[in-house]
Design an enzyme around this catalytic site. Sequence first.
Site, PDB file in Angstrom:
ATOM      1  N   GLU A 211       0.835  -1.061   0.123  1.00  0.00           N
ATOM      2  CA  GLU A 211       0.070  -0.085  -0.011  1.00  0.00           C
ATOM      3  C   GLU A 211       0.826   1.328   0.138  1.00  0.00           C
ATOM      4  O   GLU A 211       0.423   2.042   1.080  1.00  0.00           O
ATOM      5  CB  GLU A 211      -0.975  -0.137   1.111  1.00  0.00           C
ATOM      6  CG  GLU A 211      -2.045  -1.265   1.198  1.00  0.00           C
ATOM      7  CD  GLU A 211      -2.729  -1.197   2.372  1.00  0.00           C
ATOM      8  OE1 GLU A 211      -2.774  -0.394   3.221  1.00  0.00           O
ATOM      9  OE2 GLU A 211      -3.424  -2.451   2.559  1.00  0.00           O
ATOM     10  N   ASN A 252       1.977  -4.860  -3.397  1.00  0.00           N
ATOM     11  CA  ASN A 252       0.509  -5.051  -3.005  1.00  0.00           C
ATOM     12  C   ASN A 252      -0.231  -3.992  -2.683  1.00  0.00           C
ATOM     13  O   ASN A 252       0.053  -3.164  -1.903  1.00  0.00           O
ATOM     14  CB  ASN A 252       0.493  -6.240  -1.880  1.00  0.00           C
ATOM     15  CG  ASN A 252      -0.767  -6.661  -1.506  1.00  0.00           C
ATOM     16  OD1 ASN A 252      -1.449  -7.398  -2.748  1.00  0.00           O
ATOM     17  ND2 ASN A 252      -1.134  -6.932  -0.371  1.00  0.00           N
ATOM     18  N   HIS A 288     -10.588  -5.888  -2.287  1.00  0.00           N
ATOM     19  CA  HIS A 288     -11.684  -5.956  -1.123  1.00  0.00           C
ATOM     20  C   HIS A 288     -12.703  -5.065  -1.852  1.00  0.00           C
ATOM     21  O   HIS A 288     -12.564  -3.562  -2.027  1.00  0.00           O
ATOM     22  CB  HIS A 288     -11.089  -5.197  -0.113  1.00  0.00           C
ATOM     23  CG  HIS A 288      -9.877  -5.768   0.415  1.00  0.00           C
ATOM     24  ND1 HIS A 288     -10.102  -6.744   1.289  1.00  0.00           N
ATOM     25  CD2 HIS A 288      -8.546  -5.452   0.682  1.00  0.00           C
ATOM     26  CE1 HIS A 288      -8.768  -7.505   1.887  1.00  0.00           C
ATOM     27  NE2 HIS A 288      -8.142  -6.514   1.372  1.00  0.00           N
ATOM     28  N   GLU A 316      -6.119 -10.624  -1.907  1.00  0.00           N
ATOM     29  CA  GLU A 316      -6.966 -10.395  -0.599  1.00  0.00           C
ATOM     30  C   GLU A 316      -8.376 -10.368  -0.895  1.00  0.00           C
ATOM     31  O   GLU A 316      -9.097  -9.582  -0.266  1.00  0.00           O
ATOM     32  CB  GLU A 316      -6.546  -9.476   0.320  1.00  0.00           C
ATOM     33  CG  GLU A 316      -5.014  -9.156   0.531  1.00  0.00           C
ATOM     34  CD  GLU A 316      -4.611  -7.973   1.331  1.00  0.00           C
ATOM     35  OE1 GLU A 316      -5.379  -7.321   1.785  1.00  0.00           O
ATOM     36  OE2 GLU A 316      -3.493  -7.670   1.289  1.00  0.00           O
ATOM     37  N   ASP A 318     -12.165 -10.240  -1.064  1.00  0.00           N
ATOM     38  CA  ASP A 318     -13.503 -10.419  -0.399  1.00  0.00           C
ATOM     39  C   ASP A 318     -14.517  -9.562  -1.000  1.00  0.00           C
ATOM     40  O   ASP A 318     -14.102  -8.339  -1.644  1.00  0.00           O
ATOM     41  CB  ASP A 318     -13.498 -10.398   0.995  1.00  0.00           C
ATOM     42  CG  ASP A 318     -12.777  -9.157   1.624  1.00  0.00           C
ATOM     43  OD1 ASP A 318     -12.673  -8.286   1.032  1.00  0.00           O
ATOM     44  OD2 ASP A 318     -12.175  -9.343   2.827  1.00  0.00           O
TER      45      ASP A 318
HETATM   46  O1  G3I Z   1      -3.282  -8.221  18.536  1.00  0.00           O
HETATM   47  C1  G3I Z   1      -4.274  -7.256  19.180  1.00  0.00           C
HETATM   48  C2  G3I Z   1      -4.676  -7.801  20.361  1.00  0.00           C
HETATM   49  O2  G3I Z   1      -3.596  -7.664  21.088  1.00  0.00           O
HETATM   50  C3  G3I Z   1      -5.925  -6.889  20.897  1.00  0.00           C
HETATM   51  O3  G3I Z   1      -6.455  -7.517  21.968  1.00  0.00           O
HETATM   52  C4  G3I Z   1      -6.955  -6.704  20.001  1.00  0.00           C
HETATM   53  C5  G3I Z   1      -8.206  -5.948  20.285  1.00  0.00           C
HETATM   54  O4  G3I Z   1      -8.792  -5.362  19.278  1.00  0.00           O
HETATM   55  O5  G3I Z   1      -6.486  -6.286  18.665  1.00  0.00           O
HETATM   56  C6  G3I Z   1      -5.756  -6.833  17.997  1.00  0.00           C
HETATM   57  O6  G3I Z   1      -5.091  -6.548  17.054  1.00  0.00           O
HETATM   58  C7  G3I Z   1      -5.645  -6.413  15.870  1.00  0.00           C
HETATM   59  C8  G3I Z   1      -4.993  -7.082  14.628  1.00  0.00           C
HETATM   60  O7  G3I Z   1      -5.951  -7.144  13.526  1.00  0.00           O
HETATM   61  C9  G3I Z   1      -4.788  -8.590  15.186  1.00  0.00           C
HETATM   62  O8  G3I Z   1      -6.177  -9.404  15.291  1.00  0.00           O
HETATM   63  C10 G3I Z   1      -6.135  -5.174  15.172  1.00  0.00           C
HETATM   64  O9  G3I Z   1      -6.891  -4.529  16.426  1.00  0.00           O
HETATM   65  C11 G3I Z   1      -7.103  -5.038  13.984  1.00  0.00           C
HETATM   66  O10 G3I Z   1      -7.014  -3.784  13.534  1.00  0.00           O
HETATM   67  C12 G3I Z   1      -5.889  -5.934  12.817  1.00  0.00           C
HETATM   68  O11 G3I Z   1      -6.746  -5.935  11.852  1.00  0.00           O
HETATM   69  C13 G3I Z   1      -6.239  -6.505  10.756  1.00  0.00           C
HETATM   70  C14 G3I Z   1      -5.916  -5.315   9.767  1.00  0.00           C
HETATM   71  O12 G3I Z   1      -5.158  -5.618   8.561  1.00  0.00           O
HETATM   72  C15 G3I Z   1      -5.007  -4.245  10.306  1.00  0.00           C
HETATM   73  O13 G3I Z   1      -4.996  -3.155   9.281  1.00  0.00           O
HETATM   74  C16 G3I Z   1      -6.818  -7.568  10.158  1.00  0.00           C
HETATM   75  O14 G3I Z   1      -6.984  -8.472  11.213  1.00  0.00           O
HETATM   76  C17 G3I Z   1      -6.226  -8.041   8.776  1.00  0.00           C
HETATM   77  O15 G3I Z   1      -7.184  -8.958   8.285  1.00  0.00           O
HETATM   78  C18 G3I Z   1      -6.081  -6.754   8.225  1.00  0.00           C
HETATM   79  O16 G3I Z   1      -5.332  -7.149   6.607  1.00  0.00           O
HETATM   80  C19 G3I Z   1      -5.333  -6.036   5.759  1.00  0.00           C
HETATM   81  C20 G3I Z   1      -4.035  -6.633   5.099  1.00  0.00           C
HETATM   82  O17 G3I Z   1      -2.863  -6.870   5.896  1.00  0.00           O
HETATM   83  C21 G3I Z   1      -3.488  -5.404   3.964  1.00  0.00           C
HETATM   84  N1  G3I Z   1      -4.715  -5.163   3.264  1.00  0.00           N
HETATM   85  C22 G3I Z   1      -6.130  -4.573   3.819  1.00  0.00           C
HETATM   86  C23 G3I Z   1      -6.363  -5.785   4.672  1.00  0.00           C
HETATM   87  C24 G3I Z   1      -7.695  -5.620   5.388  1.00  0.00           C
HETATM   88  O18 G3I Z   1      -7.613  -4.522   6.201  1.00  0.00           O
END
Ligand code: G3I
Length: 396
Positions: A211, A252, A288, A316, A318
């Site tokens: 990104e 990406n 997405h 990715e 969906d």
């Molecule tokens: O690890 C912490 C945990 O300790 C805490 O308790 C919890 C509370 O909310 O948060 C956890 O972190 C989360 C993390 O995922 C792991 O689960 C974050 O809040 C959450 O924002 C994060 O979201 C991820 C997101 O990227 C962040 O931008 C999604 O799971 C993941 O699927 C998403 O993937 C991205 C790609 O990497 C790049 N392209 C877009 C795609 C979708 O956003």
Amino acid sequence: MAKLSTPFAFLAGLVSYALGQAQEWGQCGGTGWTGATTCVTGTVCVVVNPYYSQCQPGTTTSAPSTTTTSSTTPSSTAGLNTLAKAAGKLYFGSATDNPELSDSAYVKILSNVKEFGQITPGNSMKWDATEPTRGTFTFTNGDVVANLAKANGQLLRGHNCVWHNQLPSWVSNGQFTAADLTSVIQNHCSTVVSHYKGQILRSYSWDVVNEPFNDDGTWRSDVFYNTLNSSYVSIALKAARAADPNAKLYINDYNIENSGAKATAMLNLVKQLIADGVPIDGVGFQSHFIVGSVPTSFQTVLEQFAALGLEVAITELDIRMTLPETDALLAQQAKDYESVVQACMNVEKCVGITIWDYTDKYSWVPSTFSGQGAALPWDSNLAIKPAYNGIVAALS
Ligand code: G3I
């Protein structure tokens, strides 16, 4: 959540809080939910899936509405990866994440190589997970995903080396000189990519840079660009190539699937990298999308990148909808999945398709886009949806 913009609304919010009512778009039920189960006036509690009910605009006083979709029979039992490979692609794959790997029914489907020949870790190889403090690397969760891929005989897409998001604060807030940040990037990409080299069946590719652009095609302002200008891209790619000469190196991004300023910016970047002799093998199209508005020029854009000699991949995928899901929305979603997968099928250099997890049970969408979800081909009960047959139609 609705904004409380007037004194009256503020008081109404206090009243609903005192009554224990969930706000608009707030959670109001689901397995394990112990919070409010009634909604503020003007909204109604809708069962999104067995794990999540949500206060959505509406006034019915009847029982919460449920999704009344019928079960889907697969139009082929061959499996998506089997069909993709038979059609000349390298894989059909899925993202996954560590928390859901304790769900044995989920893992059973993820590990079925007839369905998935490739997996991507959704979070556990990102910078905050792998180098939370400078020079100290942790691969515990990433290794769990890599070892699962190895045990299953699945390819792995590494995700990612350099991204503006999910950075530890020592990186995002670091006051680096250009030389210092160059060394930080080199050490990070080199250590992470080389850790997975040879540990697994095949570290097929890495999203080395994720990104880099804003939607208008300008460079995203982050610690990397602000300190090193666009040179951080080649610094990262060169470090990754040195670390694992066999891994395909990708940039990406999202919103590059239609012709426009952002796709043009990516094309120009890649042309420049090639002209400069910087290692670059592929471009990942995150994909997405939204039901009913998938890009119309996707195949054309894929062809433009392929014409540069690069491989391309859908990384990715969906396709989300406004909830609750209906049979009509699910039918449209099936058409949309078919047309997106068909775009990859029509471009020889499109090597594979990865969905961003396979089940609505673990999709990132509902927590990011209020009122939206149901974006994946398996529902939250791990049953296939019409979207599955849309993919089959394109792969067959
Ligand atoms: O690890 C912490 C945990 O300790 C805490 O308790 C919890 C509370 O909310 O948060 C956890 O972190 C989360 C993390 O995922 C792991 O689960 C974050 O809040 C959450 O924002 C994060 O979201 C991820 C997101 O990227 C962040 O931008 C999604 O799971 C993941 O699927 C998403 O993937 C991205 C790609 O990497 C790049 N392209 C877009 C795609 C979708 O956003």
